[in-house]
Write a protein that holds these residues in place. Sequence first.
Motif, PDB file in Angstrom:
ATOM      1  N   VAL A  28     -39.974  25.386  31.163  1.00  0.00           N
ATOM      2  CA  VAL A  28     -38.262  25.505  30.375  1.00  0.00           C
ATOM      3  C   VAL A  28     -37.760  24.046  30.085  1.00  0.00           C
ATOM      4  O   VAL A  28     -38.241  23.127  30.471  1.00  0.00           O
ATOM      5  N   ASP A  32     -32.379  26.819  27.480  1.00  0.00           N
ATOM      6  CA  ASP A  32     -33.267  27.636  27.381  1.00  0.00           C
ATOM      7  C   ASP A  32     -32.070  28.887  28.500  1.00  0.00           C
ATOM      8  O   ASP A  32     -31.494  28.156  29.492  1.00  0.00           O
ATOM      9  N   PHE A  34     -31.678  32.190  31.095  1.00  0.00           N
ATOM     10  CA  PHE A  34     -31.864  33.215  32.728  1.00  0.00           C
ATOM     11  C   PHE A  34     -31.304  34.413  32.831  1.00  0.00           C
ATOM     12  O   PHE A  34     -29.699  34.483  32.036  1.00  0.00           O
ATOM     13  N   PRO A  50     -36.258  34.536  32.352  1.00  0.00           N
ATOM     14  CA  PRO A  50     -36.195  34.277  31.119  1.00  0.00           C
ATOM     15  C   PRO A  50     -35.476  34.969  29.906  1.00  0.00           C
ATOM     16  O   PRO A  50     -36.108  36.373  30.251  1.00  0.00           O
ATOM     17  N   ASP A  51     -34.686  34.795  29.423  1.00  0.00           N
ATOM     18  CA  ASP A  51     -34.151  35.789  28.534  1.00  0.00           C
ATOM     19  C   ASP A  51     -34.858  36.331  27.582  1.00  0.00           C
ATOM     20  O   ASP A  51     -35.021  37.252  27.359  1.00  0.00           O
ATOM     21  N   GLU A  52     -36.116  35.373  27.173  1.00  0.00           N
ATOM     22  CA  GLU A  52     -37.068  36.061  26.346  1.00  0.00           C
ATOM     23  C   GLU A  52     -37.748  37.216  27.263  1.00  0.00           C
ATOM     24  O   GLU A  52     -38.107  38.386  26.398  1.00  0.00           O
TER      25      GLU A  52
END
Length: 82
Positions: A28, A32, A34, A50-52
């Motif tokens: 992280v 980043d 979330f 996590p956004d990804e």
Amino acid sequence: MASMHGPYGVSSQMQIKLPAKLAREMRVQAGDQFHWRRSDDDPGVLLLIPDEVVERRYEHGRSQELSPEPNPRTSLQTDGGG
């Protein structure tokens, strides 16, 4: 099961600190993003995603929706008998 970290307090600005060791392990970095979500199994548990991961799941679902559904008439197989 993953090891437990904490407890960590909530600041007056409603923020929670992520321990440096855990941040390094999870890779992280500042900036980043979330998403928070309540656990389906236990509504008292918050999941930090996590956004990804959210984007990847969204794109997978979107591609599933856009793919043509199989036509039952063309997908039926016969043994050639009558």
